[in-house]
Design a protein around this motif. Sequence first.
Motif, PDB file in Angstrom:
ATOM      1  N   TYR A 123      65.009  -7.075 -21.425  1.00  0.00           N
ATOM      2  CA  TYR A 123      63.989  -6.237 -21.027  1.00  0.00           C
ATOM      3  C   TYR A 123      62.714  -6.667 -21.358  1.00  0.00           C
ATOM      4  CZ  TYR A 123      61.928  -1.644 -21.153  1.00  0.00           C
ATOM      5  OH  TYR A 123      61.004  -0.127 -20.953  1.00  0.00           O
ATOM      6  N   ILE A 124      62.366  -7.006 -22.573  1.00  0.00           N
ATOM      7  CA  ILE A 124      60.979  -7.533 -22.846  1.00  0.00           C
ATOM      8  C   ILE A 124      60.932  -8.782 -22.250  1.00  0.00           C
ATOM      9  CG2 ILE A 124      59.559  -8.147 -24.868  1.00  0.00           C
ATOM     10  CD1 ILE A 124      60.851  -6.107 -26.802  1.00  0.00           C
ATOM     11  N   GLY A 125      61.941  -9.631 -22.180  1.00  0.00           N
ATOM     12  CA  GLY A 125      61.361 -11.126 -21.546  1.00  0.00           C
ATOM     13  C   GLY A 125      61.154 -10.773 -20.002  1.00  0.00           C
ATOM     14  N   ASP A 126      61.583 -10.010 -19.304  1.00  0.00           N
ATOM     15  CA  ASP A 126      61.290  -9.528 -17.982  1.00  0.00           C
ATOM     16  C   ASP A 126      59.932  -8.958 -17.820  1.00  0.00           C
ATOM     17  OD1 ASP A 126      63.713 -10.476 -16.935  1.00  0.00           O
ATOM     18  OD2 ASP A 126      64.569  -8.744 -16.494  1.00  0.00           O
ATOM     19  N   MET A 127      59.729  -8.075 -18.591  1.00  0.00           N
ATOM     20  CA  MET A 127      58.097  -7.665 -18.699  1.00  0.00           C
ATOM     21  C   MET A 127      57.091  -8.732 -19.057  1.00  0.00           C
ATOM     22  SD  MET A 127      58.098  -3.822 -20.419  1.00  0.00           S
ATOM     23  CE  MET A 127      58.969  -4.371 -22.139  1.00  0.00           C
ATOM     24  N   LEU A 128      57.288  -9.762 -19.911  1.00  0.00           N
ATOM     25  CA  LEU A 128      56.450 -10.662 -20.235  1.00  0.00           C
ATOM     26  C   LEU A 128      56.669 -11.730 -19.394  1.00  0.00           C
ATOM     27  CD1 LEU A 128      57.236 -11.149 -23.965  1.00  0.00           C
ATOM     28  CD2 LEU A 128      55.215  -9.913 -23.003  1.00  0.00           C
ATOM     29  N   ALA A 129      57.604 -11.921 -18.509  1.00  0.00           N
ATOM     30  CA  ALA A 129      57.465 -12.879 -17.737  1.00  0.00           C
ATOM     31  C   ALA A 129      56.722 -12.501 -16.229  1.00  0.00           C
ATOM     32  CB  ALA A 129      59.016 -13.278 -17.009  1.00  0.00           C
ATOM     33  N   TRP A 130      56.961 -11.213 -16.144  1.00  0.00           N
ATOM     34  CA  TRP A 130      55.857 -10.635 -15.046  1.00  0.00           C
ATOM     35  C   TRP A 130      54.575 -10.727 -15.349  1.00  0.00           C
ATOM     36  CZ3 TRP A 130      52.468  -6.882 -14.225  1.00  0.00           C
ATOM     37  CH2 TRP A 130      52.207  -6.329 -13.141  1.00  0.00           C
ATOM     38  N   LEU A 131      54.395 -10.493 -16.524  1.00  0.00           N
ATOM     39  CA  LEU A 131      52.884 -10.260 -17.137  1.00  0.00           C
ATOM     40  C   LEU A 131      52.378 -11.832 -16.878  1.00  0.00           C
ATOM     41  CD1 LEU A 131      50.602  -9.105 -18.205  1.00  0.00           C
ATOM     42  CD2 LEU A 131      51.415  -9.504 -20.555  1.00  0.00           C
ATOM     43  N   HIS A 132      53.184 -13.028 -17.109  1.00  0.00           N
ATOM     44  CA  HIS A 132      52.677 -14.256 -17.205  1.00  0.00           C
ATOM     45  C   HIS A 132      52.370 -14.723 -15.693  1.00  0.00           C
ATOM     46  CE1 HIS A 132      53.547 -18.440 -16.940  1.00  0.00           C
ATOM     47  NE2 HIS A 132      52.663 -18.507 -17.661  1.00  0.00           N
ATOM     48  N   GLN A 133      53.278 -14.313 -14.827  1.00  0.00           N
ATOM     49  CA  GLN A 133      53.104 -14.483 -13.353  1.00  0.00           C
ATOM     50  C   GLN A 133      51.943 -13.906 -12.953  1.00  0.00           C
ATOM     51  OE1 GLN A 133      56.622 -13.546 -11.027  1.00  0.00           O
ATOM     52  NE2 GLN A 133      55.701 -14.342  -9.132  1.00  0.00           N
ATOM     53  N   THR A 134      51.788 -12.741 -13.247  1.00  0.00           N
ATOM     54  CA  THR A 134      50.729 -11.838 -12.574  1.00  0.00           C
ATOM     55  C   THR A 134      49.127 -12.567 -13.287  1.00  0.00           C
ATOM     56  OG1 THR A 134      51.930  -9.985 -12.481  1.00  0.00           O
ATOM     57  CG2 THR A 134      49.686  -9.563 -12.531  1.00  0.00           C
ATOM     58  N   THR A 135      49.282 -12.813 -14.549  1.00  0.00           N
ATOM     59  CA  THR A 135      48.146 -13.400 -15.021  1.00  0.00           C
ATOM     60  C   THR A 135      47.696 -14.727 -14.308  1.00  0.00           C
ATOM     61  OG1 THR A 135      48.849 -12.588 -17.159  1.00  0.00           O
ATOM     62  CG2 THR A 135      47.140 -14.372 -17.209  1.00  0.00           C
ATOM     63  N   ALA A 136      48.772 -15.553 -13.929  1.00  0.00           N
ATOM     64  CA  ALA A 136      48.477 -16.793 -13.449  1.00  0.00           C
ATOM     65  C   ALA A 136      47.923 -16.472 -11.894  1.00  0.00           C
ATOM     66  CB  ALA A 136      49.675 -17.676 -13.254  1.00  0.00           C
ATOM     67  N   SER A 137      48.369 -15.331 -11.108  1.00  0.00           N
ATOM     68  CA  SER A 137      48.066 -15.113  -9.733  1.00  0.00           C
ATOM     69  C   SER A 137      46.688 -14.514  -9.942  1.00  0.00           C
ATOM     70  CB  SER A 137      49.074 -14.045  -9.300  1.00  0.00           C
ATOM     71  OG  SER A 137      50.287 -14.593  -9.142  1.00  0.00           O
ATOM     72  N   GLU A 138      46.332 -13.484 -10.944  1.00  0.00           N
ATOM     73  CA  GLU A 138      44.848 -13.181 -11.194  1.00  0.00           C
ATOM     74  C   GLU A 138      44.041 -14.150 -11.140  1.00  0.00           C
ATOM     75  OE1 GLU A 138      44.207 -10.187  -9.993  1.00  0.00           O
ATOM     76  OE2 GLU A 138      46.256  -9.723  -9.314  1.00  0.00           O
ATOM     77  N   ASN A 139      44.408 -15.129 -12.161  1.00  0.00           N
ATOM     78  CA  ASN A 139      43.466 -16.391 -12.467  1.00  0.00           C
ATOM     79  C   ASN A 139      43.423 -16.989 -11.278  1.00  0.00           C
ATOM     80  OD1 ASN A 139      42.046 -18.021 -14.316  1.00  0.00           O
ATOM     81  ND2 ASN A 139      43.674 -19.389 -14.130  1.00  0.00           N
ATOM     82  N   GLU A 140      44.248 -17.311 -10.218  1.00  0.00           N
ATOM     83  CA  GLU A 140      44.058 -18.015  -9.139  1.00  0.00           C
ATOM     84  C   GLU A 140      43.155 -17.191  -8.328  1.00  0.00           C
ATOM     85  OE1 GLU A 140      47.884 -18.717  -7.393  1.00  0.00           O
ATOM     86  OE2 GLU A 140      48.328 -20.402  -8.713  1.00  0.00           O
ATOM     87  N   HIS A 141      43.352 -15.911  -8.035  1.00  0.00           N
ATOM     88  CA  HIS A 141      42.528 -15.155  -7.139  1.00  0.00           C
ATOM     89  C   HIS A 141      40.893 -15.306  -7.503  1.00  0.00           C
ATOM     90  CE1 HIS A 141      45.930 -13.507  -5.296  1.00  0.00           C
ATOM     91  NE2 HIS A 141      46.227 -12.654  -6.097  1.00  0.00           N
ATOM     92  N   LEU A 142      40.745 -15.282  -8.730  1.00  0.00           N
ATOM     93  CA  LEU A 142      39.409 -15.485  -9.306  1.00  0.00           C
ATOM     94  C   LEU A 142      38.779 -16.725  -8.924  1.00  0.00           C
ATOM     95  CD1 LEU A 142      39.424 -13.902 -13.139  1.00  0.00           C
ATOM     96  CD2 LEU A 142      37.975 -13.254 -11.020  1.00  0.00           C
ATOM     97  N   GLN A 143      39.561 -17.969  -9.318  1.00  0.00           N
ATOM     98  CA  GLN A 143      39.250 -19.304  -8.648  1.00  0.00           C
ATOM     99  C   GLN A 143      38.965 -19.165  -7.319  1.00  0.00           C
ATOM    100  OE1 GLN A 143      42.318 -21.576 -10.267  1.00  0.00           O
ATOM    101  NE2 GLN A 143      41.594 -21.583 -12.372  1.00  0.00           N
ATOM    102  N   SER A 144      39.604 -18.566  -6.430  1.00  0.00           N
ATOM    103  CA  SER A 144      39.414 -18.573  -4.886  1.00  0.00           C
ATOM    104  C   SER A 144      38.098 -17.827  -4.848  1.00  0.00           C
ATOM    105  CB  SER A 144      40.487 -17.718  -4.307  1.00  0.00           C
ATOM    106  OG  SER A 144      40.330 -17.969  -2.980  1.00  0.00           O
ATOM    107  N   LEU A 145      37.889 -16.801  -5.392  1.00  0.00           N
ATOM    108  CA  LEU A 145      36.444 -16.140  -5.086  1.00  0.00           C
ATOM    109  C   LEU A 145      35.498 -16.875  -5.741  1.00  0.00           C
ATOM    110  CD1 LEU A 145      35.409 -13.217  -4.592  1.00  0.00           C
ATOM    111  CD2 LEU A 145      35.662 -12.848  -7.001  1.00  0.00           C
ATOM    112  N   LEU A 146      35.345 -17.509  -6.614  1.00  0.00           N
ATOM    113  CA  LEU A 146      34.268 -18.088  -7.283  1.00  0.00           C
ATOM    114  C   LEU A 146      34.345 -19.784  -7.196  1.00  0.00           C
ATOM    115  CD1 LEU A 146      34.258 -16.173 -10.789  1.00  0.00           C
ATOM    116  CD2 LEU A 146      33.198 -15.491  -8.428  1.00  0.00           C
ATOM    117  N   LYS A 147      35.032 -20.192  -6.162  1.00  0.00           N
ATOM    118  CA  LYS A 147      35.367 -21.518  -5.942  1.00  0.00           C
ATOM    119  C   LYS A 147      33.786 -22.281  -5.514  1.00  0.00           C
ATOM    120  CE  LYS A 147      36.771 -21.054  -1.077  1.00  0.00           C
ATOM    121  NZ  LYS A 147      37.921 -21.340  -0.191  1.00  0.00           N
TER     122      LYS A 147
END
Length: 640
Positions: A291-315
């Motif tokens: 339960y907690i592992g799935d939540m943290l894995a989703w959070l980790h994946q989302t954090t990486a995706s949002e970081n990529e969105h920011l890098q794409s915006l500010l490239k």
Amino acid sequence: MAGENSASGGTKHQQNNPLTKKLGKILNTRLESDKELLEALKALSLFFTENSLRTRRNLRSVIECKSLAINEEFAASFKEVKEQLDAVSHDVQSIAECCTDMTNRLKATKAQTHELITKTTKLQAESQQLEMKAAIVEAFLSKFQLSPEEVKILRGTRDGSLHEGFFEALTRVKQIHADCKVLLRTKQQTAGLEIMEAMALHQEAAFERLYRWTQGECRLLSGDSPDIHPALCKAMEALQDRLVLFKYSIDEFATARRNAVVRGFIDALTRGGPGGVPRPIELHSHDPLRYIGDMLAWLHQTTASENEHLQSLLKLVTIDGLDEIMQQALGHITEGICRPLKVRVEQVVVSEPGLVTLYRLTNLLKFYQHTIGQVHAADAVLLVCLQEMHDLGRRMFFSGLNVHTSKLIDKVELPPADLSVTPGLSQSLALLRDVLESHDSSVAQLDAKKEDFREILNCVVDPLVQMCSVSASRLATVDMAVYMVNSIYFVYSTLSLYEFTDQRLEMLQAQIDAHVDTLVSEQASYVLNHTDLAHIYGQVQNHTPKQGPLSLLTGMDEASVKAAVLKFDGYLSSPDTLAMSQCSLLMSPRTREMVASRSVALIIQAYKQLYEAIFNSANGYKEPQSVMPRAPDQVQKVLS
């Protein structure tokens, strides 16, 4: 003689004759080499067709007539040439008179138009200067002024959309504004200031309009997979010159993405993925780790995706401190997840899922905190939240360990009859083993692992050893030593399988050695007592020269010593008969062998001292060989 003179005279007359000379000259002439003669003969052959006396006589007159005819023909031909030359000469003279007349007329005209030519030349020079000035003005305007089309593009339309050439026009405004600094260093300072002021107004209006457009575009990026348009990237690149507007735009983007992330987290918890794959995370709430592992894995994946969105915006952005700005924006995006995540993790931790599960959850939180912390700032709210949840789980885990060990001490179990470990110790070590194995499988940093091991061992091992001591307090000395050696050895064998336990193993080994020393001493004393050598050995150790010979002391006469030695010989014939039964209960074969070998060494040492005392003449034994027939080496050979 006279005849000879006459002959020579005739010869000389012939030589001096002109006819003879001519004939000789003709005869000596080589006709094939004289081309003129050949040509003359050839021409002669044309009209001298008959070679007779008459024709030879008239040859001269014929030739002269022929020459006269040729000259007449030549004169007639040149007469026509002369007439033509006279005509040409007349025409040239006419042309010369015409040119002279034209020259005179031009001189007169030049004198009359000199003032007009001067004015025309002056006007041409002025026209060239004006053309040059016009070119300079045109170049100046093209460099320091916007075209009407560019002004229209910067002002935009009412619908707020951006023209394709907006960024080029904005770049030109910035370039003009920068170029005006050159004018300020010349005599055109007034023009430079006016142009700079006009460009500044255009620039501010353009930036304000660009900010409004960027703000509206960022608000639209609230979907699960935002499509960042290249124009938006150019807008962020342009806004970096206005840091306040740039940060406001980043905040707008972060707010939109924060709402999307929170919505996505709730959907992942309750709805799952598209079409129900993956399944909703809440369905696994009965399994704390998943339960907690799935939540943290989703959070980790989302954090990486949002970081990529920011890098794409500010490239395209190149300002200093961009990494810090991105980290702050990413922290703001993920901040919205903290509360729902923290509530669910606290519910799991407080529900007491078990010490091993709780410890695994703690390591899982620490791992994701470290992993997500690679793209977040150290003071990000999400990292603080993960740290708080990790600290809570850690406190709950050590609190549970302390409660477990306190229960063991409060309710001490009696040692089993075979002096083996108690069920409580076995259960506690099984729990410790599960905890340490889960720690070995974690990906925590080395220093953190080492510190966790130290705290866990301090929390468990010391109370367990204390529990064993309390449990063995009512046992006899030998039983206590055997029970403590078995218990501590069981703890030792459990810890020896894991790293970072060397210091603790050394302490346990020291305790085992102390109890082994007790067993060795008790075994040796047991043998000496049963062979009656204990009293004699004690007398030998306490004897002083002031007491006189050793044989005169009570119980040290030859007969008493000899009787004790005979009993000792019986022990030598069957050493196992005097082995303490408790030593066979030792769990470790190595420890059993150690106790046996060291106790034998003590017995041999005591026998050696006794042998030396008996064979010492000062002690008054007359026949020591009959008293102690075996030498210490023989005894050592038998017992070994």
